[in-house]
Design an enzyme around this catalytic site. Structure first.
Site, PDB file in Angstrom:
ATOM      1  N   LYS A 234       0.707  -1.002   0.091  1.00 17.37           N
ATOM      2  CA  LYS A 234       0.155   0.719   0.357  1.00 17.37           C
ATOM      3  C   LYS A 234       0.714   1.200  -0.587  1.00 17.37           C
ATOM      4  CE  LYS A 234      -4.058   2.161   2.709  1.00 17.37           C
ATOM      5  NZ  LYS A 234      -4.946   1.716   3.742  1.00 17.37           N
TER       6      LYS A 234
ATOM      7  N   SER B 240      -9.285   2.285   3.058  1.00 14.32           N
ATOM      8  CA  SER B 240      -8.990   2.637   2.062  1.00 14.32           C
ATOM      9  C   SER B 240      -7.619   1.604   1.059  1.00 14.32           C
ATOM     10  CB  SER B 240      -8.259   3.400   2.956  1.00 14.32           C
ATOM     11  OG  SER B 240      -7.458   3.247   3.496  1.00 14.32           O
TER      12      SER B 240
ATOM     13  N   SER C   7      -9.987  -0.341   7.132  1.00 10.12           N
ATOM     14  CA  SER C   7      -9.012  -0.267   6.125  1.00 10.12           C
ATOM     15  C   SER C   7      -8.326  -1.381   4.747  1.00 10.12           C
ATOM     16  CB  SER C   7      -8.034   0.286   5.538  1.00 10.12           C
ATOM     17  OG  SER C   7      -9.412   1.935   5.438  1.00 10.12           O
TER      18      SER C   7
HETATM   19  N1  GLN Z   1     -13.317   4.218   6.769  1.00 14.27           N
HETATM   20  C1  GLN Z   1     -12.173   4.242   7.584  1.00 14.27           C
HETATM   21  C2  GLN Z   1     -12.099   5.902   7.447  1.00 14.27           C
HETATM   22  O1  GLN Z   1     -12.652   6.633   6.774  1.00 14.27           O
HETATM   23  C3  GLN Z   1     -11.075   3.962   7.836  1.00 14.27           C
HETATM   24  C4  GLN Z   1      -9.914   3.985   7.482  1.00 14.27           C
HETATM   25  C5  GLN Z   1      -8.674   3.002   7.784  1.00 14.27           C
HETATM   26  O2  GLN Z   1      -9.227   2.019   8.277  1.00 14.27           O
HETATM   27  N2  GLN Z   1      -7.986   3.984   7.273  1.00 14.27           N
HETATM   28  O3  GLN Z   1     -11.057   6.875   8.375  1.00 14.27           O
END
Ligand code: GLN
Length: 490
Positions: free
Chosen positions: A80, A155, A179
């Site tokens: 990532k 994400s 994410s």
């Molecule tokens: N969807 C969550 C956010 O927008 C989690 C994102 C994540 O786990 N990095 O913060």
């Protein structure tokens, strides 16, 4: 001899390398070829490093032929784009870091490198890991390989899409509020969010430091165990990294689930859960019963509070973490600033996208004097209660199971104008991060041709138990072996 990379698991590729059926150079060429052919449709990669990958593959082949290979030697993987990679652009999905090339490797990158994995490139993601759909990336959205008009989740959407489409067999992700698990569920792959502190955060660009955790994304629980063996472990350079005796996560994979007590939270099956997702999850739970596990209804009464608590705490931490991007030290700098104030303001305004700016605003507000007690402190108190609910539940069960997400992958653009609808996507994943627990998502079936993820949540540092419970399910099902056909989609 050619080998079909797209449908094999990491573990299967590793045996093909050891037996000499294929070579790392051949696998790496195949991965680069598939990326070349298909990533125009998916946009799962931000950066692909052809030359370095081929060099690493040659080195891996030498190691393999001298008999010094390990279970990851020669396997093409991707990181990532939140993990710093020495000499290779690391953007975090943001214009702010579009020109940033780190001078060092994140600990996770270093460990997978020394385990012999071949780094193919860096995957697409929501900017600074803020999002649930990969639509907040500066590099454009990534598509779901099962249906190109839908999101891959976020994400870590690029990692999930790249693995699901068979561009690579494994990738890293990070999970602050879901994410790893949510994109794994949307793309039909297996992903593990480890306990907070198990995997080093050094060199992993910070979003919300008390919640962020890196972990593996692959086809199967077995593959995740192999990757976790390389990724986990104490790091003196990360003060939040846990000091624990190293474990071999592959050792217990064949443990039976006979007698395993599975808690099923009633709050995870209420309003908001799509009916056909519920059916798939119920069938998966029945499968566990058939394997000898027992199901117990439990309650996690503060599940609904995880959304407001998380969406105060995470932006608060993000607002302080992101203050370092000031146009001076690193990152985007605006042209011809009039004065220092203008330099800060314009560099940040140009460098950060809308969602990141929204979170900085919310976080700064929640931390400001006069509001701190009402928002940040209150959210921390709720966080404590949420963690306590898990502790009580785990007095009578060994693991907790339920859906990863309330629905399947949604259409691109369908939630972008409504942040609250997007935040509701995280209802079953956020509380796990607030409590620092390990959890995974594994493919459990399909609803209208789209993958559904089963979430398993464990006690602190009981990754081995989760992985074996998931592996046992995957010995009896082939949902994790289904692959989408990206070639046939226009
Ligand atoms: N969807 C969550 C956010 O927008 C989690 C994102 C994540 O786990 N990095 O913060």
């Amino acid at each position: 001899m050619s080998i079909e990379l797209d449908s094999r698991s990491l573990t299967e590729l590793a045996s093909a390398l050891v037996s000499g059926e294929t070579s790392s150079v051949e696998l790496t060429e195949a991965a680069l070829g598939r990326i070349n052919a298909l990533d125009g449709k998916l946009n799962s990669f931000i950066t692909v490093d052809n030359e370095a990958a081929m060099r690493e593959a040659q080195a891996a082949d030498e190691r393999l032929s001298s008999g010094n290979g390990g279970p990851l030697t020669g396997i093409p993987i991707a990181h990532k784009d939140i993990f710093c990679t020495n000499g290779l652009k690391t953007s975090c999905g943001s214009r702010m870091l579009d020109g940033f090339t780190p001078p060092y490797d994140a600990t996770v990158v270093e460990r997978l490198r020394s385990a012999g994995a071949v780094l193919i490139g860096k995957t697409n993601m929501d900017e600074f890991a803020m999002g649930s759909s990969n639509e907040n990336s500066f590099y454009g959205p990534c598509a779901n390989p099962w249906d190109l008009s839908r999101v891959p989740g976020g994400s870590s959407g690029g990692s999930a899409a790249a693995v699901a489409a068979g561009l690579i067999s494994a990738a890293t992700g990070t999970d602050t509020g879901g994410s790893i698990r949510q994109p794994a569920a949307f793309c039909g792959i297996t992903g593990l969010k480890p306990s907070y502190g198990l995997v080093s955060r050094l060199g992993m660009i910070a979003y919300a430091s008390s919640l962020d955790q890196g972990g593996p994304m692959a086809r199967s629980a077995q593959d995740c165990a192999v990757l976790l063996n390389a990724m986990a472990g104490h790091d003196v350079r990360d003060s939040t990294s846990a000091q624990r005796k190293p474990e071999n996560y592959c050792d217990g994979l064949n443990n039976t689930v006979e007698g395993l007590r599975i808690g099923v939270p009633k709050e995870y099956f209420g309003e908001g859960l799509d009916g056909s997702v519920a059916k798939v999850i119920e069938a998966a739970l029945k499968e566990y019963e058939a394997m000898g596990a027992t199901l117990h209804e439990i309650s996690l009464p503060r599940t609904a509070l995880s959304i407001p608590a998380y969406y105060v705490i995470a932006p608060a931490e993000a607002s302080t973490n992101l203050s370092r991007y000031d146009g001076v030290r690193y990152g985007h700098r605006c042209k011809d600033p009039l004065d220092l104030e203008d330099l800060y303001t314009r560099s940040r305004e140009e460098g950060f996208g809308d969602e990141v700016q929204r979170r900085i605003l919310v976080g700064t507000y929640a931390l400001s004097s006069g509001y701190y007690d009402a928002y940040y402190k209150k959210a921390q108190q709720v966080r404590r209660l949420i963690a306590g609910d898990f502790t009580s539940a785990f007095e009578s069960v060994d693991i907790i199971a339920g859906p990863t997400t309330p629905g399947v992958a949604f259409e691109l653009g369908s939630k972008t104008s409504d942040p609250t609808a997007m935040y509701l996507e995280d209802i079953y994943t956020l509380s796990v991060n607030l409590a620092g627990l390990p959890a995974m998502s594994l493919p459990a079936g399909f609803s209208n041709g789209l993958p559904v993820g089963l979430q398993l949540i464990g006690k602190h540092f009981e990754e081995a138990r989760l992985l074996s419970a998931a592996h046992q399910f995957q010995q009896r099902s082939d949902w994790h072996r289904q692959t989408p056909n990206v070639e046939l989609q226009p």
